[in-house]
Design a protein around this motif. Structure first.
Motif, PDB file in Angstrom:
ATOM      1  N   LEU A 126     -46.627  28.482   8.551  1.00  0.00           N
ATOM      2  CA  LEU A 126     -47.519  28.693   7.411  1.00  0.00           C
ATOM      3  C   LEU A 126     -47.784  27.324   6.809  1.00  0.00           C
ATOM      4  CD1 LEU A 126     -48.910  30.589   5.329  1.00  0.00           C
ATOM      5  CD2 LEU A 126     -46.713  30.654   4.123  1.00  0.00           C
ATOM      6  N   THR A 127     -49.057  26.935   6.690  1.00  0.00           N
ATOM      7  CA  THR A 127     -49.386  25.592   6.199  1.00  0.00           C
ATOM      8  C   THR A 127     -50.152  25.604   4.881  1.00  0.00           C
ATOM      9  OG1 THR A 127     -51.414  25.532   7.524  1.00  0.00           O
ATOM     10  CG2 THR A 127     -49.408  24.618   8.531  1.00  0.00           C
ATOM     11  N   GLY A 128     -50.578  26.767   4.425  1.00  0.00           N
ATOM     12  CA  GLY A 128     -51.310  26.808   3.160  1.00  0.00           C
ATOM     13  C   GLY A 128     -51.632  28.235   2.780  1.00  0.00           C
ATOM     14  N   GLY A 129     -52.188  28.356   1.589  1.00  0.00           N
ATOM     15  CA  GLY A 129     -52.589  29.670   1.125  1.00  0.00           C
ATOM     16  C   GLY A 129     -52.772  29.681  -0.375  1.00  0.00           C
ATOM     17  N   ALA A 130     -53.307  30.781  -0.876  1.00  0.00           N
ATOM     18  CA  ALA A 130     -53.509  30.922  -2.311  1.00  0.00           C
ATOM     19  C   ALA A 130     -53.417  32.384  -2.699  1.00  0.00           C
ATOM     20  CB  ALA A 130     -54.871  30.351  -2.720  1.00  0.00           C
ATOM     21  N   ARG A 131     -52.899  32.602  -3.861  1.00  0.00           N
ATOM     22  CA  ARG A 131     -52.768  33.893  -4.524  1.00  0.00           C
ATOM     23  C   ARG A 131     -51.698  34.774  -3.903  1.00  0.00           C
ATOM     24  NH1 ARG A 131     -57.509  37.114  -5.728  1.00  0.00           N
ATOM     25  NH2 ARG A 131     -56.245  37.771  -7.469  1.00  0.00           N
ATOM     26  N   SER A 132     -51.107  35.547  -4.765  1.00  0.00           N
ATOM     27  CA  SER A 132     -50.077  36.499  -4.340  1.00  0.00           C
ATOM     28  C   SER A 132     -50.682  37.526  -3.401  1.00  0.00           C
ATOM     29  CB  SER A 132     -49.494  37.224  -5.549  1.00  0.00           C
ATOM     30  OG  SER A 132     -48.824  36.320  -6.371  1.00  0.00           O
ATOM     31  N   GLU A 171     -55.230  26.552  14.702  1.00  0.00           N
ATOM     32  CA  GLU A 171     -55.142  26.589  13.243  1.00  0.00           C
ATOM     33  C   GLU A 171     -56.106  27.658  12.739  1.00  0.00           C
ATOM     34  OE1 GLU A 171     -54.855  23.451   9.589  1.00  0.00           O
ATOM     35  OE2 GLU A 171     -56.255  22.970  11.204  1.00  0.00           O
ATOM     36  N   PHE A 172     -55.567  28.611  11.987  1.00  0.00           N
ATOM     37  CA  PHE A 172     -56.342  29.743  11.475  1.00  0.00           C
ATOM     38  C   PHE A 172     -56.270  29.820   9.964  1.00  0.00           C
ATOM     39  CE2 PHE A 172     -54.915  31.395  15.663  1.00  0.00           C
ATOM     40  CZ  PHE A 172     -56.128  31.805  16.194  1.00  0.00           C
ATOM     41  N   THR A 173     -57.343  30.346   9.359  1.00  0.00           N
ATOM     42  CA  THR A 173     -57.235  30.885   8.005  1.00  0.00           C
ATOM     43  C   THR A 173     -57.388  32.392   8.138  1.00  0.00           C
ATOM     44  OG1 THR A 173     -59.598  30.623   7.562  1.00  0.00           O
ATOM     45  CG2 THR A 173     -58.137  28.878   6.751  1.00  0.00           C
ATOM     46  N   VAL A 174     -56.624  33.105   7.318  1.00  0.00           N
ATOM     47  CA  VAL A 174     -56.674  34.564   7.283  1.00  0.00           C
ATOM     48  C   VAL A 174     -56.921  34.945   5.833  1.00  0.00           C
ATOM     49  CG1 VAL A 174     -55.433  36.705   7.743  1.00  0.00           C
ATOM     50  CG2 VAL A 174     -55.026  34.685   9.189  1.00  0.00           C
ATOM     51  N   SER A 175     -58.048  35.613   5.554  1.00  0.00           N
ATOM     52  CA  SER A 175     -58.444  35.976   4.196  1.00  0.00           C
ATOM     53  C   SER A 175     -58.609  37.480   4.076  1.00  0.00           C
ATOM     54  CB  SER A 175     -59.789  35.338   3.837  1.00  0.00           C
ATOM     55  OG  SER A 175     -59.746  33.948   4.007  1.00  0.00           O
ATOM     56  N   VAL A 176     -58.109  38.032   2.967  1.00  0.00           N
ATOM     57  CA  VAL A 176     -58.335  39.451   2.697  1.00  0.00           C
ATOM     58  C   VAL A 176     -59.812  39.594   2.359  1.00  0.00           C
ATOM     59  CG1 VAL A 176     -57.708  41.436   1.285  1.00  0.00           C
ATOM     60  CG2 VAL A 176     -55.968  39.734   1.869  1.00  0.00           C
ATOM     61  N   LEU A 216     -49.755  36.587  16.743  1.00  0.00           N
ATOM     62  CA  LEU A 216     -50.593  36.284  15.581  1.00  0.00           C
ATOM     63  C   LEU A 216     -50.405  37.359  14.514  1.00  0.00           C
ATOM     64  CD1 LEU A 216     -52.689  34.604  14.077  1.00  0.00           C
ATOM     65  CD2 LEU A 216     -54.473  35.805  15.393  1.00  0.00           C
ATOM     66  N   HIS A 217     -50.343  38.616  14.924  1.00  0.00           N
ATOM     67  CA  HIS A 217     -50.089  39.711  13.988  1.00  0.00           C
ATOM     68  C   HIS A 217     -48.780  39.475  13.228  1.00  0.00           C
ATOM     69  CE1 HIS A 217     -49.014  43.684  12.465  1.00  0.00           C
ATOM     70  NE2 HIS A 217     -47.937  43.639  13.230  1.00  0.00           N
ATOM     71  N   THR A 218     -47.710  39.120  13.938  1.00  0.00           N
ATOM     72  CA  THR A 218     -46.417  38.858  13.303  1.00  0.00           C
ATOM     73  C   THR A 218     -46.514  37.690  12.326  1.00  0.00           C
ATOM     74  OG1 THR A 218     -45.238  39.737  15.212  1.00  0.00           O
ATOM     75  CG2 THR A 218     -43.988  38.299  13.743  1.00  0.00           C
ATOM     76  N   ALA A 219     -47.233  36.643  12.705  1.00  0.00           N
ATOM     77  CA  ALA A 219     -47.408  35.492  11.809  1.00  0.00           C
ATOM     78  C   ALA A 219     -48.146  35.900  10.528  1.00  0.00           C
ATOM     79  CB  ALA A 219     -48.168  34.373  12.531  1.00  0.00           C
ATOM     80  N   ILE A 220     -49.169  36.737  10.663  1.00  0.00           N
ATOM     81  CA  ILE A 220     -49.919  37.213   9.494  1.00  0.00           C
ATOM     82  C   ILE A 220     -49.009  38.070   8.615  1.00  0.00           C
ATOM     83  CG2 ILE A 220     -51.816  38.690   8.720  1.00  0.00           C
ATOM     84  CD1 ILE A 220     -53.346  37.747  11.287  1.00  0.00           C
ATOM     85  N   GLN A 221     -48.279  38.995   9.227  1.00  0.00           N
ATOM     86  CA  GLN A 221     -47.360  39.847   8.469  1.00  0.00           C
ATOM     87  C   GLN A 221     -46.354  39.009   7.690  1.00  0.00           C
ATOM     88  OE1 GLN A 221     -46.914  43.565   8.365  1.00  0.00           O
ATOM     89  NE2 GLN A 221     -49.077  43.158   8.712  1.00  0.00           N
ATOM     90  N   ASP A 222     -45.745  38.042   8.346  1.00  0.00           N
ATOM     91  CA  ASP A 222     -44.752  37.184   7.686  1.00  0.00           C
ATOM     92  C   ASP A 222     -45.384  36.360   6.563  1.00  0.00           C
ATOM     93  OD1 ASP A 222     -42.854  38.183   9.417  1.00  0.00           O
ATOM     94  OD2 ASP A 222     -42.734  36.364  10.651  1.00  0.00           O
ATOM     95  N   SER A 223     -46.581  35.852   6.794  1.00  0.00           N
ATOM     96  CA  SER A 223     -47.212  34.988   5.786  1.00  0.00           C
ATOM     97  C   SER A 223     -47.589  35.745   4.520  1.00  0.00           C
ATOM     98  CB  SER A 223     -48.439  34.277   6.371  1.00  0.00           C
ATOM     99  OG  SER A 223     -49.527  35.172   6.531  1.00  0.00           O
ATOM    100  N   PRO A 266     -60.934  36.218  -6.809  1.00  0.00           N
ATOM    101  CA  PRO A 266     -60.816  35.034  -5.957  1.00  0.00           C
ATOM    102  C   PRO A 266     -60.044  35.362  -4.682  1.00  0.00           C
ATOM    103  CG  PRO A 266     -59.679  34.695  -8.074  1.00  0.00           C
ATOM    104  CD  PRO A 266     -60.259  36.058  -8.091  1.00  0.00           C
ATOM    105  N   ARG A 267     -60.317  34.576  -3.706  1.00  0.00           N
ATOM    106  CA  ARG A 267     -59.851  34.810  -2.343  1.00  0.00           C
ATOM    107  C   ARG A 267     -58.329  34.779  -2.235  1.00  0.00           C
ATOM    108  NH1 ARG A 267     -60.604  31.402   3.034  1.00  0.00           N
ATOM    109  NH2 ARG A 267     -59.900  29.717   1.737  1.00  0.00           N
ATOM    110  N   ILE A 268     -57.774  35.724  -1.482  1.00  0.00           N
ATOM    111  CA  ILE A 268     -56.361  35.737  -1.101  1.00  0.00           C
ATOM    112  C   ILE A 268     -56.329  35.297   0.352  1.00  0.00           C
ATOM    113  CG2 ILE A 268     -54.287  37.129  -0.793  1.00  0.00           C
ATOM    114  CD1 ILE A 268     -55.497  39.119  -2.847  1.00  0.00           C
ATOM    115  N   TRP A 269     -55.673  34.172   0.636  1.00  0.00           N
ATOM    116  CA  TRP A 269     -55.737  33.632   1.987  1.00  0.00           C
ATOM    117  C   TRP A 269     -54.440  32.926   2.386  1.00  0.00           C
ATOM    118  CZ3 TRP A 269     -55.422  28.317   2.834  1.00  0.00           C
ATOM    119  CH2 TRP A 269     -55.539  27.514   1.706  1.00  0.00           C
ATOM    120  N   ARG A 270     -54.287  32.758   3.700  1.00  0.00           N
ATOM    121  CA  ARG A 270     -53.188  32.000   4.277  1.00  0.00           C
ATOM    122  C   ARG A 270     -53.751  31.133   5.393  1.00  0.00           C
ATOM    123  NH1 ARG A 270     -51.734  34.070   0.337  1.00  0.00           N
ATOM    124  NH2 ARG A 270     -49.900  35.356  -0.039  1.00  0.00           N
TER     125      ARG A 270
END
Length: 182
Positions: free
Chosen positions: A158-164, A38-43, A65-72, A48-52
């Motif tokens: 994808l299980t969560g995230g915030a902001r466009s 389980e990962f969080t990925v934040s810009v 993992l790269h593909t998952a980030i790109q898709d998310s 405020p934080r942009i994350w998935r």
């Protein structure tokens, strides 16, 4: 060869008998359930934080993992990218193979480097950086939250995230300077 009707009937009867005997469909033990990271990925640097938040199969490579980030984030994989250790001048972990001007530190092929080689190594790293678009240097913090088991099997989720998400063609500096417009 297409099975005949009697063969299909036999298979169904055989399956039902095994099901009644508990040989099929028995509940999985925790050790039999698929394992996920389980990962969080934040810009990085945007408030405020942009994350998935993602679940990725524990057997996955950094390319997956790269593909998952790109898709998310809804991006289209139009730029060079790499994972590197955290810090300003982190060493390459995995990415598009090549040295990209850093002959002393070539980037290992992400499809050949498993997530477990970095996150479950003896050193036990909990985070790394993901850099997307070497021209604009979009840097993300990738943080391992833990290892999870799930009853159902899947490749990634994808299980969560915030902001466009930022548009792929927007420069990091432009977004950071105008972050309140998101």
């Amino acid at each position: 060869m297409v099975p005949s009707l009697p063969d299909l009937e036999y298979d169904m009867v055989s399956h039902l008998a095994r099901l009644r005997a508990g040989a099929v469909g028995a509940a999985r033990t925790a050790e039999q359930m698929p394992k996920y990271y389980e990962f969080t990925v934040s810009v990085h640097g945007i408030e405020p934080r942009i994350w998935r938040q993602l679940l990725v199969r524990a057997t996955s490579s950094f390319a997956e993992l790269h593909t998952a980030i790109q898709d998310s984030f809804g991006w289209h994989d139009c730029h060079l990218w790499m994972f590197r250790t955290s810090g300003f001048d982190g060493r390459p972990i995995a990415g598009v193979p090549g040295d990209f001007g850093f002959a002393d530190r070539p980037t290992p092929d992400a499809s050949a480097v498993r997530l477990s080689e970095f996150f479950m190594s003896k050193a036990g790293a909990q985070r790394c950086a993901y850099v997307y678009d070497f021209g604009d240097d979009w840097t993300h913090e990738v943080k391992l939250l833990g290892v999870r088991r799930r009853k159902e099997a899947f490749g990634r989720r994808l299980t969560g995230g915030a902001r466009s998400r930022p548009a792929e063609a927007v420069s990091y500096t432009h977004l950071r300077d105008h972050e309140t417009s998101l």
